[in-house]
Enzyme design. Structure first.
Site, short mmCIF file in Angstrom:
data_model
loop_
_atom_site.label_atom_id
_atom_site.label_comp_id
_atom_site.label_asym_id
_atom_site.label_seq_id
_atom_site.Cartn_x
_atom_site.Cartn_y
_atom_site.Cartn_z
N CYS A 8 0.84 -1.20 0.00
CA CYS A 8 0.00 0.00 0.00
C CYS A 8 0.88 1.26 0.00
CB CYS A 8 -0.98 -0.02 1.17
SG CYS A 8 -2.38 1.10 0.95
N HIS A 20 -3.52 -5.51 1.25
CA HIS A 20 -3.17 -5.89 2.62
C HIS A 20 -3.62 -7.33 2.87
CE1 HIS A 20 -2.08 -1.89 4.14
NE2 HIS A 20 -3.12 -1.40 3.49
#
Length: 492
Positions: free
Chosen positions: A340, A445
């Site tokens: 991310c 994630h």
């Protein structure tokens, strides 16, 4: 039938509220009851994507996500109606019922309670109407007298629910009985009546040595000590407040040897720290939280995790000299993983024309550019890796599920692409790899929480979450007074 409520309160942060609430969720579920967790307001950059009303998706704190799994129910936004995600020391993004509220984010915190309480009460009432038991978690201490007037997470919730309150303290810190008595004494009389049991957590030694303190405390307060919980060095759950616990933790491999060292860069606004918890269960793996070049030296992997302030954390990383250390590691062929915000840092540039996160040059390890966008992507994702090369080839074809929580869109750097320098799309729009094959960036994630991916990367299986929850539930039967357990089983 309206659900009865058990509320876990603490004398301080870190007393053990989150994992005890998780244990109780599984324990009540084991009694054949419909159980839901609840926390009115959470402050954490550890968040999960869950179901929202109308078939949508939204964010809640990770602790309530895990508690829902322990309760054997689908996590959803009503379980944590208010989530505060710190962006700076004096500023937090406000997530209300799973969605970012710019209006509340701009509002001074003392003025928010009147606006959010109706949502908190409605969410709790709805969960009570649909379940047999709601396990409620408080925040910090209920006796913060400077905050009491604006309380929406501790005793106001307890009063609204008529909850059976448990007050937990960390006896390992010392002063546990003073903490319990002082917290109880600072509460108004009507709120004291809701405290039905004291819990001593993190006790080491012979519990008989505690006498006569529990009886003396009961004489002064009328509240019994209903549980003494031994120190749980590694209970198997992430720390709710994102504590960098177990620094340098190693689970012994064959012969007790360390086979792999993974250094996770611990920048100030790190987010989703909890997704690295499964690595602590991999035999022979040493996990390091790195804040300096010395702490990444000798690592097999360097991981750049998510960030709530990507440009600011990238500036911090450079100030520590970690940029040069990461570049040297990559040049030697060492594995680098960006997740991310970490993916965004690995590129050539961060472009912010909307004032979201700030402009910054990237680390230049992937020929990518990221443009920040005020719109926030929040979704659960199921996908599969394509063909990967080099150090990450074990992930080729592996199907994974995880979640995205991000601002920004990432693409090939136009000028570099025109010159033939192109990042390999490991997952179109979600993951990219460098030409050499040792640097991988992905928006997803949860990679290490996927059992198949973890096995592909390390050749190891780790204890499942269900096994962790079951062990904690067995602990409730060991630690809590039999009369307390019998009363709860009887529906009191």
């Amino acid at each position: 039938m309206i659900a009865r409520c058990i509320m876990v309160l603490g004398t301080s942060s870190g007393a053990g509220k989150s994992w005890l609430a998780t244990a109780l969720c599984r324990w009540f579920s084991d009694q054949g009851l419909r159980v839901a967790p609840f926390k009115a307001q959470n402050m954490s950059n550890n968040a999960r994507v869950v179901a929202a009303p109308g078939g949508g998706q939204g964010e809640i704190g990770s602790a309530q996500y895990f508690q829902a799994l322990a309760a054997r129910t689908e996590p959803e936004v009503r379980m944590n109606p208010v989530l505060l995600k710190p962006e700076a020391d004096t500023r937090s993004q406000v997530v209300l019922m799973g969605q970012v509220s710019e209006e509340l984010t701009r509002m001074p915190w003392r003025g928010r309670s009147v606006h959010v309480w109706p949502h908190v009460a409605a969410a709790l009432d709805a969960l009570r109407a649909e379940n047999d038991v709601v396990v409620i978690e408080g925040a910090g201490s209920p006796a913060e007298i400077n905050l009491h007037a604006n309380d929406i997470v501790n005793m106001r919730v307890a009063r609204h629910a008529g909850a059976h309150g448990l007050l937990v303290t960390d006896i390992d810190r010392g002063g546990a009985f003073a903490h319990l008595y002082g917290t109880w004494a600072l509460l108004p009389e009507d709120e004291r009546a809701l405290i039905q049991g004291f819990v001593l957590n993190k006790f080491r030694g012979d519990a008989a040595l505690l006498a006569p303190a529990p009886d003396m405390l009961r004489e002064r307060t009328g509240v019994p000590t209903v549980a003494t919980i031994p120190m749980q060095w590694r209970h198997g759950l992430p720390e709710e407040d994102g504590v960098f616990d177990d620094a340098g933790h190693v689970r012994a491999g064959a012969g007790g040897a360390v086979h792999t060292t993974v250094a996770v860069v611990a920048y100030p606004r790190i987010s989703n720290l909890d997704e690295f918890q499964p690595l602590k269960g991999v035999p022979g793996l040493r996990l390091v939280w790195a804040r300096s070049p010395a702490e990444v030296a000798g690592a097999d992997w360097i991981v750049l995790p998510g960030s709530k302030a990507t440009a600011a954390d990238l500036a911090w990383l450079r100030a520590q000299g970690l940029d040069a250390a990461i570049a040297a590691h990559a040049a030697r062929g060492g594995r680098v993983l960006g997740i991310c915000g970490g993916l965004q840092m690995l590129g050539e540039a961060l472009i912010d024309t909307h004032g979201v996160d700030g402009n910054a040059p990237g680390l230049g390890l992937l020929p990518l550019v990221t443009a920040f966008d005020p719109a926030k992507t929040v979704r659960r994702t199921r996908t599969a890796f394509g063909a990967l090369r080099g150090a990450w080839s074990a992930l080729s074809g592996v199907a994974v599920q995880g979640y995205e929580i991000r601002h920004g869109r990432t693409a090939q750097h136009p000028a570099m692409a025109a010159a033939g320098d192109v990042a390999h799309p490991a997952i179109p729009g979600l993951a990219w790899q460098n030409a050499r094959g040792n640097v991988l960036g992905l928006y997803l994630h949860g990679l290490f929480e996927d059992a198949v991916a973890l096995r592909a990367l390390f050749g190891a299986d780790v204890p499942t979450l269900d096994a962790v929850f079951d062990r904690l539930a067995r602990g409730v039967d060991e630690w809590f007074d039999p009369a307390w357990r019998a009363a709860r089983r009887a529906g009191r």
